[in-house]
Design an enzyme around this catalytic site. Structure first.
Site, PDB file in Angstrom:
ATOM      1  N   CYS A   2      23.548  14.053  36.191  1.00  0.00           N
ATOM      2  CA  CYS A   2      23.921  14.463  37.543  1.00  0.00           C
ATOM      3  C   CYS A   2      23.045  13.796  38.589  1.00  0.00           C
ATOM      4  O   CYS A   2      21.882  13.479  38.334  1.00  0.00           O
ATOM      5  CB  CYS A   2      23.758  15.969  37.673  1.00  0.00           C
ATOM      6  SG  CYS A   2      24.625  16.881  36.415  1.00  0.00           S
ATOM      7  N   ARG A  27      24.487   6.581  37.216  1.00  0.00           N
ATOM      8  CA  ARG A  27      23.813   7.555  36.354  1.00  0.00           C
ATOM      9  C   ARG A  27      24.781   8.183  35.348  1.00  0.00           C
ATOM     10  O   ARG A  27      24.341   8.799  34.392  1.00  0.00           O
ATOM     11  CB  ARG A  27      23.211   8.676  37.223  1.00  0.00           C
ATOM     12  CG  ARG A  27      22.034   8.221  38.059  1.00  0.00           C
ATOM     13  CD  ARG A  27      21.635   9.300  39.031  1.00  0.00           C
ATOM     14  NE  ARG A  27      21.144  10.496  38.375  1.00  0.00           N
ATOM     15  CZ  ARG A  27      19.883  10.735  38.081  1.00  0.00           C
ATOM     16  NH1 ARG A  27      18.967   9.837  38.353  1.00  0.00           N
ATOM     17  NH2 ARG A  27      19.523  11.858  37.503  1.00  0.00           N
ATOM     18  N   TRP A  73      27.586  15.579  35.614  1.00  0.00           N
ATOM     19  CA  TRP A  73      27.780  15.174  34.215  1.00  0.00           C
ATOM     20  C   TRP A  73      27.786  16.488  33.449  1.00  0.00           C
ATOM     21  O   TRP A  73      26.751  17.149  33.316  1.00  0.00           O
ATOM     22  CB  TRP A  73      26.619  14.276  33.790  1.00  0.00           C
ATOM     23  CG  TRP A  73      26.788  13.606  32.468  1.00  0.00           C
ATOM     24  CD1 TRP A  73      27.467  12.451  32.219  1.00  0.00           C
ATOM     25  CD2 TRP A  73      26.224  14.020  31.215  1.00  0.00           C
ATOM     26  NE1 TRP A  73      27.370  12.137  30.893  1.00  0.00           N
ATOM     27  CE2 TRP A  73      26.622  13.076  30.244  1.00  0.00           C
ATOM     28  CE3 TRP A  73      25.436  15.096  30.804  1.00  0.00           C
ATOM     29  CZ2 TRP A  73      26.262  13.170  28.912  1.00  0.00           C
ATOM     30  CZ3 TRP A  73      25.073  15.199  29.471  1.00  0.00           C
ATOM     31  CH2 TRP A  73      25.481  14.227  28.540  1.00  0.00           C
ATOM     32  N   ASN A  97      20.714  19.850  39.671  1.00  0.00           N
ATOM     33  CA  ASN A  97      20.498  19.053  38.453  1.00  0.00           C
ATOM     34  C   ASN A  97      19.624  19.874  37.519  1.00  0.00           C
ATOM     35  O   ASN A  97      18.695  20.549  37.973  1.00  0.00           O
ATOM     36  CB  ASN A  97      19.749  17.753  38.772  1.00  0.00           C
ATOM     37  CG  ASN A  97      20.659  16.709  39.374  1.00  0.00           C
ATOM     38  OD1 ASN A  97      21.834  16.961  39.613  1.00  0.00           O
ATOM     39  ND2 ASN A  97      20.101  15.533  39.623  1.00  0.00           N
ATOM     40  N   GLY A  98      19.884  19.781  36.227  1.00  0.00           N
ATOM     41  CA  GLY A  98      19.064  20.526  35.255  1.00  0.00           C
ATOM     42  C   GLY A  98      19.906  21.582  34.563  1.00  0.00           C
ATOM     43  O   GLY A  98      21.134  21.595  34.675  1.00  0.00           O
ATOM     44  N   GLU A 471      18.746  -2.145  17.944  1.00  0.00           N
ATOM     45  CA  GLU A 471      19.039  -2.250  19.372  1.00  0.00           C
ATOM     46  C   GLU A 471      20.348  -3.011  19.601  1.00  0.00           C
ATOM     47  O   GLU A 471      21.168  -2.617  20.441  1.00  0.00           O
ATOM     48  CB  GLU A 471      17.861  -2.920  20.100  1.00  0.00           C
ATOM     49  CG  GLU A 471      18.051  -3.144  21.590  1.00  0.00           C
ATOM     50  CD  GLU A 471      18.336  -1.875  22.404  1.00  0.00           C
ATOM     51  OE1 GLU A 471      18.243  -0.765  21.848  1.00  0.00           O
ATOM     52  OE2 GLU A 471      18.675  -2.015  23.579  1.00  0.00           O
ATOM     53  N   LYS A 475      23.534  -1.404  21.518  1.00  0.00           N
ATOM     54  CA  LYS A 475      24.139  -2.054  22.700  1.00  0.00           C
ATOM     55  C   LYS A 475      25.633  -2.199  22.499  1.00  0.00           C
ATOM     56  O   LYS A 475      26.419  -1.902  23.373  1.00  0.00           O
ATOM     57  CB  LYS A 475      23.568  -3.446  22.879  1.00  0.00           C
ATOM     58  CG  LYS A 475      22.488  -3.865  23.799  1.00  0.00           C
ATOM     59  CD  LYS A 475      22.114  -3.198  25.036  1.00  0.00           C
ATOM     60  CE  LYS A 475      21.911  -1.751  24.986  1.00  0.00           C
ATOM     61  NZ  LYS A 475      20.695  -1.153  25.278  1.00  0.00           N
ATOM     62  N   GLU A 478      27.578   1.323  22.376  1.00  0.00           N
ATOM     63  CA  GLU A 478      27.636   2.125  23.597  1.00  0.00           C
ATOM     64  C   GLU A 478      28.556   1.521  24.648  1.00  0.00           C
ATOM     65  O   GLU A 478      29.195   2.254  25.389  1.00  0.00           O
ATOM     66  CB  GLU A 478      26.248   2.421  24.172  1.00  0.00           C
ATOM     67  CG  GLU A 478      25.492   1.241  24.693  1.00  0.00           C
ATOM     68  CD  GLU A 478      24.093   1.593  25.157  1.00  0.00           C
ATOM     69  OE1 GLU A 478      23.893   2.665  25.723  1.00  0.00           O
ATOM     70  OE2 GLU A 478      23.190   0.761  24.958  1.00  0.00           O
ATOM     71  N   HIS A 494      22.367  -0.196  -1.403  1.00  0.00           N
ATOM     72  CA  HIS A 494      22.203   1.173  -1.914  1.00  0.00           C
ATOM     73  C   HIS A 494      23.306   2.093  -1.406  1.00  0.00           C
ATOM     74  O   HIS A 494      23.129   3.304  -1.366  1.00  0.00           O
ATOM     75  CB  HIS A 494      20.817   1.699  -1.553  1.00  0.00           C
ATOM     76  CG  HIS A 494      19.722   0.901  -2.209  1.00  0.00           C
ATOM     77  ND1 HIS A 494      19.419   1.016  -3.541  1.00  0.00           N
ATOM     78  CD2 HIS A 494      18.930  -0.070  -1.723  1.00  0.00           C
ATOM     79  CE1 HIS A 494      18.456   0.165  -3.849  1.00  0.00           C
ATOM     80  NE2 HIS A 494      18.150  -0.520  -2.756  1.00  0.00           N
ATOM     81  N   LYS A 593      22.594   7.667  32.635  1.00  0.00           N
ATOM     82  CA  LYS A 593      21.463   6.743  32.692  1.00  0.00           C
ATOM     83  C   LYS A 593      20.148   7.442  32.384  1.00  0.00           C
ATOM     84  O   LYS A 593      19.305   6.915  31.695  1.00  0.00           O
ATOM     85  CB  LYS A 593      21.416   6.094  34.084  1.00  0.00           C
ATOM     86  CG  LYS A 593      20.318   5.055  34.265  1.00  0.00           C
ATOM     87  CD  LYS A 593      20.555   3.835  33.393  1.00  0.00           C
ATOM     88  CE  LYS A 593      19.440   2.826  33.474  1.00  0.00           C
ATOM     89  NZ  LYS A 593      19.501   1.881  32.339  1.00  0.00           N
TER      90      LYS A 593
END
Ligand code: F6R
Length: 598
Positions: A2, A27, A73, A97-98, A471, A475, A478, A494, A593
């Site tokens: 948010c 964000r 969000w 926010n939170g 990484e 990338k 996502e 395995h 973000k």
């Protein structure tokens, strides 16, 4: 996650707030809203989806000099207009926010007081509860001082109260800045929202209360006015603009060589400069690196570097696990927290646990003045500027660079790297920006075309190359939504090798000469089962063979910094694949973000 913006001043609040919300889009959000005061009446506009949907609902001829805006969000309650912010209950209108963790208990209290709640959100309950207290207190400051003992969890609130003309804000464990303009003032959850208008700001600390008028900002702590230092953003507005690139992600990939060059110039002028900027590592015999997502992957690279160059044991852990683990600290432990935003809830909590145990902490952070940066015993800034694309690229790369500086400094302090070795290593750093530049300019569109329709793509490597594979895989998944897994090359047989069939893409990374032969054998294992192998290999290890379909040869530097060139083709492949698939590259679905909730 948010985003919040608040405005009071000479301009049209609706326009300024809409503009600020657009700057916060990166964000990640799923709905948005604005509340303004017009002739002492609160008007609220909300919409699901992008800001352009919200704009369609707003009448910009309405004049107002005060208002608040929010990008949501979803955490509590699904994505719909009722759940989106701002919420208004009684005399209070707010954005949040939170997460208010004890919202269920507060809700029951409000229901008993006959409050009619419409949404499924913790925020509306917080709004109702503030109204409930305010109706008794008749003084919003008294009320805001009370909530710190009542609300559990985290919050940043921007608040309008009926029948006055002030903008109020308070926070706990969720960031908020108060920014100062000329005859106008702002509040925001993060810098890009207001960077266009001003670079002067105050950092609001936990439980402080800000009261904004257009020509005055008052900050209160424990009911007393306090003087805070007026800070200046050192970000260039350019870093938050696209500058002709199609996407922020591509722009940020392209910035990496220059940013790396400037950080090298700051840290590596000579041995003395490097050591002066670093803590005394000699006193530590073990290091815990704690982070989330890509920052965690950077930590895994850091482990290889520190263990190799400074002969010191490093444990790397995902912050959301670390904070609940049984931890084995001793006085010689250093905890390194890596975070681009400096606000990631789990990383911040892990930092606080280390501090509670009286353990030294070192933060590697991008955002100046962020919570992790301020709370760590020492902070090293990576100077990436604003990173707007949700998928990190430049911040990750600069985290790798900073970790290489740490390994180098630790090696020197522990007398494992002498002066002449230092000078030799330094020469590689001098060459690095040009080598990175060459990688950035490499055209990978054709390779991307060959694999973008696949449903599964694997990444393999050993040692430091495995850390890079993780990484590369993150990338890719996502931003392109292609399922992908990264595996230590030797572990594939395995179990996972059963997924390899004809033309399954396997991206294999080989930069470490010590295990070159072993990795090549593993690549041959997948090639012989029909995999479509894309080999990313250091020049000095490159040999012809029939075990790959595509080859990307990267110029060799030094094992301290090879990863900084090797990561670029992985970033570009992910970018080009997502582009071909038509994905929303800068704002991938479901992602945020800065992850400020657990
Ligand atoms: C992936 C990505 C995330 C972040 C993670 C930690 O591209 O950006 O995985 O790395 O959320 O964020 P920070 O570094 O802000 O703590």
């Amino acid at each position: 996650m948010c985003g919040i913006i608040g405005y009071i001043g000479k301009n049209n609040a609706l326009k300024v707030i809409t503009d600020g919300l657009k700057q916060l889009e990166y964000r990640g959000y799923d709905s948005a809203g604005i509340a303004i005061k017009n002739n002492n009446e609160i008007k609220i506009f909300k919409s699901v989806g992008k800001i352009k949907e919200l704009e369609k609902k707003i009448d910009y001829t309405i004049q107002s000099d005060i208002g608040i805006g929010h990008t949501r969000w979803a955490t509590h309650g699904s994505v719909n207009i009722t759940n989106s912010h701002p919420h208004k209950v009684g005399s209070i209108t707010l954005v949040h926010n939170g997460i208010i963790e004890n919202y269920e208990q507060l809700k029951q209290e409000l229901i008993k007081k006959n409050y009619q709640l419409k949404s499924d959100t913790d925020t509306e309950i917080a709004c109702g509860y503030i109204d409930y207290l305010y109706q008794k207190d008749k003084n919003i400051i008294t009320t805001l001082n009370k909530i710190k003992d009542i609300f559990k969890g985290s919050y940043a609130f921007a608040i309008l109260v009926d029948n006055d003309n002030y903008l109020y804000a308070t926070r706990k464990d969720s960031p908020l800045i108060i920014a100062k303009g000329e005859n106008e003032n702002y509040l925001a959850s993060d810098v890009p929202a207001i960077l266009k208008y001003t670079n002067q700001y105050y950092l609001l600390d936990n439980y402080e209360i800000a009261i904004l008028e257009k020509d005055n900002i008052k900050i209160l702590k424990d009911n007393k006015e306090i003087k805070k230092e007026l800070l200046t953003f050192n970000y260039n507005i350019e870093t938050s603009l696209k500058n002709g690139y199609d996407h922020f992600m591509l722009k940020e990939i392209n910035e990496q060589d220059k940013l790396v060059e400037s950080l090298i110039n700051i840290y590596l002028q000579d041995k003395k400069t490097l050591l002066n900027k670093m803590p005394d590592f000699k006193k530590y015999n073990q290091i815990h690196i704690v982070a989330c997502g890509s920052a965690y992957h950077a930590g895994l690279v850091g482990k290889y570097l520190i263990e190799k160059y400074a002969n010191t044991k490093v444990y790397v852990e995902v912050a959301s696990e670390y904070r609940y683990n049984k931890l084995f600290f001793d006085k010689k432990t250093l905890v390194i927290i890596i975070s681009q935003s400096g606000e990631t809830a789990d990383s911040l909590a892990s930092l606080r646990i280390a501090k509670e145990n009286k353990i030294d902490t070192l933060a590697i952070v991008n955002v100046y003045g962020s919570s992790i940066a301020r709370e760590a015993s020492k902070t090293l800034y990576i100077n990436a500027g604003c990173e707007i694309a949700v998928a990190t690229t430049k911040a990750y790369t600069l985290q790798l660079l900073m970790l290489s500086f740490i390994a180098l400094a630790m090696g020197i302090q522990k007398e494992l790297i002498d002066d002449s070795s230092f000078e030799d290593i330094k020469k590689y750093y001098t060459k690095l920006p040009q080598l990175m530049h060459n990688e950035i300019k490499r055209d990978l569109k054709n390779i991307a075309k060959n694999i973008y329709k696949k449903n599964n793509i694997f990444f393999i490597g050993r040692g430091i190359d495995y850390a890079l594979s993780l990484e590369g895989s993150l990338k890719l998944k996502e931003i392109s939504y292609i399922h992908s897994e990264a595996y230590p090359a030797g572990e594939l047989k395995h179990g996972t090798i059963s997924l390899i069939e004809k033309n399954t893409p396997v991206i294999a990374i080989v930069t470490d000469e010590n295990i070159y032969e072993k990795t090549i054998s593993n690549i041959k294992e997948v090639a012989s089962r029909g995999a479509y192998v894309i080999l990313i290999i250091s020049k000095h290890l490159d040999k012809d063979g029939d075990f790959y379909n595509e080859k990307i040869v990267i110029e060799n530097t030094n094992s301290l910094i090879n990863s900084l060139t090797a990561i670029i083709p992985l970033q570009l492949l992910a970018y080009n694949i997502a582009l071909l698939k038509g994905c929303d590259i800068d704002k991938p679905r479901n992602l945020a973000k800065s992850v400020t909730v657990e």
